[in-house]
Design a protein around this motif. Structure first.
Motif, short mmCIF file in Angstrom:
data_model
loop_
_atom_site.label_atom_id
_atom_site.label_comp_id
_atom_site.label_asym_id
_atom_site.label_seq_id
_atom_site.Cartn_x
_atom_site.Cartn_y
_atom_site.Cartn_z
N GLU A 49 0.82 -1.21 0.00
CA GLU A 49 0.00 0.00 0.00
C GLU A 49 0.86 1.26 0.00
OE1 GLU A 49 -2.39 -0.48 3.45
OE2 GLU A 49 -3.68 -2.05 2.57
N THR A 50 1.96 1.24 0.76
CA THR A 50 2.84 2.40 0.81
C THR A 50 3.48 2.66 -0.55
OG1 THR A 50 3.31 1.99 3.15
CG2 THR A 50 4.87 3.39 1.94
N LEU A 51 3.98 1.61 -1.18
CA LEU A 51 4.63 1.78 -2.48
C LEU A 51 3.62 2.11 -3.58
CD1 LEU A 51 7.22 -1.16 -2.32
CD2 LEU A 51 7.61 1.30 -1.91
N ALA A 52 2.39 1.59 -3.45
CA ALA A 52 1.36 1.93 -4.43
C ALA A 52 1.02 3.41 -4.37
CB ALA A 52 0.12 1.09 -4.19
N ASP A 53 1.01 3.99 -3.17
CA ASP A 53 0.79 5.43 -3.05
C ASP A 53 1.88 6.21 -3.77
OD1 ASP A 53 -1.56 5.31 -1.64
OD2 ASP A 53 -0.63 5.46 0.33
N TYR A 54 3.11 5.69 -3.74
CA TYR A 54 4.20 6.38 -4.43
C TYR A 54 4.06 6.30 -5.96
CZ TYR A 54 8.76 7.11 -6.55
OH TYR A 54 9.77 7.54 -7.38
N ILE A 55 3.90 5.09 -6.50
CA ILE A 55 3.90 4.98 -7.96
C ILE A 55 2.62 5.56 -8.59
CG2 ILE A 55 5.40 2.95 -7.87
CD1 ILE A 55 2.95 1.25 -8.64
N PHE A 56 1.52 5.57 -7.87
CA PHE A 56 0.28 6.14 -8.39
C PHE A 56 0.08 7.59 -7.99
CE2 PHE A 56 -1.16 1.52 -8.12
CZ PHE A 56 -0.82 1.27 -9.44
N ALA A 57 1.16 8.23 -7.50
CA ALA A 57 1.15 9.66 -7.17
C ALA A 57 0.11 10.00 -6.11
CB ALA A 57 0.94 10.51 -8.42
N GLY A 58 -0.05 9.11 -5.13
CA GLY A 58 -1.01 9.37 -4.07
C GLY A 58 -0.49 10.33 -3.02
N ASN A 59 0.84 10.37 -2.84
CA ASN A 59 1.42 11.25 -1.81
C ASN A 59 2.55 12.12 -2.36
OD1 ASN A 59 3.29 9.27 -2.22
ND2 ASN A 59 3.51 8.67 -0.07
N ARG A 60 2.52 12.35 -3.65
CA ARG A 60 3.57 13.17 -4.26
C ARG A 60 3.00 13.85 -5.50
NH1 ARG A 60 4.79 10.93 -9.00
NH2 ARG A 60 4.52 8.66 -9.24
N ALA A 61 3.76 14.81 -6.03
CA ALA A 61 3.39 15.47 -7.29
C ALA A 61 3.98 14.69 -8.46
CB ALA A 61 3.91 16.91 -7.29
N GLY A 62 3.45 14.93 -9.65
CA GLY A 62 3.98 14.29 -10.84
C GLY A 62 3.09 13.21 -11.39
N LYS A 63 3.58 12.57 -12.45
CA LYS A 63 2.80 11.55 -13.15
C LYS A 63 2.91 10.20 -12.45
CE LYS A 63 3.36 13.70 -17.71
NZ LYS A 63 3.83 13.50 -19.11
N LYS A 64 1.98 9.34 -12.81
CA LYS A 64 1.98 7.98 -12.26
C LYS A 64 3.07 7.15 -12.92
CE LYS A 64 -3.00 7.93 -11.32
NZ LYS A 64 -4.28 7.24 -11.59
N ILE A 65 3.49 6.11 -12.21
CA ILE A 65 4.48 5.16 -12.71
C ILE A 65 3.79 3.81 -12.91
CG2 ILE A 65 6.67 4.01 -12.21
CD1 ILE A 65 7.33 6.35 -10.35
N ALA A 66 4.09 3.18 -14.02
CA ALA A 66 3.45 1.90 -14.33
C ALA A 66 3.86 0.83 -13.33
CB ALA A 66 3.81 1.46 -15.74
N MET A 67 2.90 -0.04 -13.00
CA MET A 67 3.16 -1.15 -12.10
C MET A 67 3.99 -2.21 -12.82
SD MET A 67 2.53 -2.25 -9.01
CE MET A 67 2.94 -3.78 -8.17
N THR A 68 4.94 -2.80 -12.11
CA THR A 68 5.77 -3.86 -12.67
C THR A 68 5.62 -5.11 -11.81
OG1 THR A 68 7.70 -3.22 -11.37
CG2 THR A 68 7.44 -2.17 -13.53
N ALA A 69 6.27 -6.17 -12.21
CA ALA A 69 6.31 -7.41 -11.44
C ALA A 69 7.75 -7.93 -11.46
CB ALA A 69 5.35 -8.44 -12.05
N PRO A 70 8.17 -8.63 -10.42
CA PRO A 70 7.39 -9.02 -9.23
C PRO A 70 7.49 -7.98 -8.12
CG PRO A 70 9.52 -10.07 -9.16
CD PRO A 70 9.51 -9.25 -10.44
N VAL A 71 6.67 -8.21 -7.06
CA VAL A 71 6.85 -7.50 -5.80
C VAL A 71 7.85 -8.32 -4.99
CG1 VAL A 71 5.74 -6.72 -3.68
CG2 VAL A 71 4.52 -6.56 -5.86
N LEU A 72 8.91 -7.68 -4.53
CA LEU A 72 9.98 -8.38 -3.84
C LEU A 72 9.91 -8.14 -2.34
CD1 LEU A 72 12.88 -7.42 -6.31
CD2 LEU A 72 11.59 -9.57 -6.24
N GLN A 73 10.29 -9.16 -1.57
CA GLN A 73 10.28 -9.07 -0.11
C GLN A 73 11.50 -9.79 0.43
OE1 GLN A 73 6.74 -10.59 1.76
NE2 GLN A 73 7.27 -9.78 3.76
#
Length: 339
Positions: free
Chosen positions: A209-233
Motif C-alpha cells: 500500500e505504501t509503495l502503491a501510493d508512491y507509484i500512483f502519485a497518491g502522496n507526491r506530485a507528478g505523473k503515475k508510474i506503471a506497475m511492474t512485477a514481481p513484488v519483492l520481499q
C-alpha cells in the motif's frame, strides 16, 4: 320468546360497540398523525369492506361514551339466563340452514381477508419459491454452481493473463536449469523500497500500500508510474540487526535514479541494486509458510550440493494481483550466490 325486560342488555351492547368504535378511531387518528400509511386495523377494515368513517380529535372521542350501572348489568344477566332456552332453539334453527350453503357458495360470500402485499414481501416470496425449486433439483443446483465457478475462474484467468502481458518484468539471463531450479544473472535495477515490521504477509500488504501510493502519485506530485512485477520481499538488516521486511517495487527500465519522481515521505526510498547471480525456484499456489519452507530447503540443499556460496538472505517474489486464482499464482524464491 324473550321477556320484555329493561333495556340494560341493549345498553351494554351499544356501550361495548361504542367502545370498540372509539378505540378504532383513536388508533387510526394516532397512526395518521405518526405515519401517513394506513394502519393494520384500517387495512383490515378496508379489505373486508367496512365503510370508512370520519374521525374526530382525541378529546371528542369519549364525549358520548356511557356505561350501564351495576343494577342494569345484574338485571341483564338474569334476563340472559332466563332467555337461554329460546336462544338455543333459535341457534338450532339457524344451524339447520347452514348445510344448504355449499362450501364454494360460502367462500364466495365471505370477503377476501388477505392484506395487500408489499413489493418487498412479494420479492421475498419469489426468492423462497426459487430456493425451494432449486432444493428439489440437486442436479440442476450442482450445474449452476459449477457453471458459476467456471465463469469466475475464467474471468480471473483472462484478466490475470492480460495484466501479465502488459506488466514489465526485469530481464535476466538463464545460466542453467535443473527442473524447477534456475541459475540466473540479473542486471542492475532500480527499486522503490519501504521497510515494514510484522509477520511476513502483514508486512507485505502494508508495504504494498505504501509503495502503491508512491507509484500512483497518491502522496507526491507528478505523473503515475506503471506497475511492474514481481513484488519483492526480503529481510532488512542494519548493523547485524533485523529491522523488518524490505518491500520493493522494481522501477520500469526507462527510468534512472535521477529521473524518478522524489517520494512524498521518508517512508519510501529509491535504491539502485547491483547486478547479481541468483539461484531461483519457481512454484505455483497460494504462498504459505509451510510451502515456502519446503521450497527453501530444496534451494539450500541445491546450493550445498553445487558447492555455491550464499550471499544475503532469501528474497521472495510475487508476480500476480490478489484476485488471481491460487493455482495460477506464480511465486519464486531467490538466493544470491557468488559468481
Amino acid at each position: 320468546m324473550f321477556r320484555d325486560t329493561s333495556s340494560a342488555y341493549d345498553r351494554i351492547a351499544e356501550s361495548i360497540g361504542d367502545i370498540g368504535e372509539r378505540i378504532g378511531e383513536l388508533e387510526h387518528q394516532i397512526s395518521e398523525r405518526i405515519s401517513p400509511t394506513p394502519s393494520i386495523t384500517e387495512r383490515v377494515r378496508r379489505s373486508v369492506g367496512f365503510p370508512s368513517r370520519s374521525h374526530s380529535f382525541l378529546p371528542d372521542t369519549f364525549r358520548n361514551l356511557s356505561m350501564p350501572t351495576v343494577s342494569d348489568a345484574r338485571s341483564s344477566y338474569r334476563s340472559l339466563i332466563e332467555a337461554m332456552p329460546d336462544l338455543r332453539g333459535q341457534l338450532s334453527e339457524l344451524r339447520s340452514h347452514l348445510p344448504s350453503w355449499g362450501a364454494s357458495e360460502l367462500a364466495s360470500r365471505l370477503p377476501d381477508p388477505r392484506l395487500p402485499r408489499a413489493p418487498s414481501f412479494r420479492r421475498g416470496m419469489q426468492a423462497q419459491q426459487g430456493l425451494a425449486f432449486l432444493r428439489g433439483r440437486p442436479a440442476l443446483t450442482t450445474v449452476l454452481v459449477a457453471g458459476g465457478v467456471i465463469a469466475v475462474v475464467g474471468a480471473a484467468f483472462y484478466v490475470s493473463k492480460k495484466v501479465a502481458e502488459h506488466t514489465e518484468e526485469p530481464d535476466y539471463d538463464t545460466v542453467r536449469t535443473d527442473g524447477d531450479i534456475e541459475i540466473r544473472d540479473y542486471d542492475a535495477m532500480i527499486v522503490a523500497e519501504t521497510i515494514k515490521s510484522g509477520y511476513h504477509e502483514k508486512a507485505r500488504r502494508i508495504g504494498f500500500e505504501t509503495l502503491a501510493d508512491y507509484i500512483f502519485a497518491g502522496n507526491r506530485a507528478g505523473k503515475k508510474i506503471a506497475m511492474t512485477a514481481p513484488v519483492l520481499q526480503q529481510l532488512s538488516e542494519n548493523e547485524g540487526k533485523t529491522k523488518g521486511w524490505a518491500i520493493r517495487f522494481v522501477m520500469p527500465k526507462k527510468f534512472t535514479k535521477d529521473t524518478l519522481p522524489a517520494p512524498g515521505s521518508d517512508d519510501v526510498a529509491i535504491r539502485e541494486l547491483p547486478s547479481k547471480r541468483v539461484v531461483a525456484i519457481r512454484f505455483n499456489g497460494n504462498f504459505t509458510a509451510s510451502l515456502a519452507s519446503k521450497k527453501l530447503m530444496i534451494l539450500y540443499n541445491y546450493i550445498a550440493e553445487e558447492n555455491m556460496k550464499q550471499k544475503g538472505d532469501p528474497e521472495y517474489a510475487f508476480y500476480n494481483p490478489p484476485w488471481t486464482p491460487g493455482f495460477m499464482k506464480r511465486n519464486e524464491i531467490l538466493i544470491e550466490v557468488e559468481r
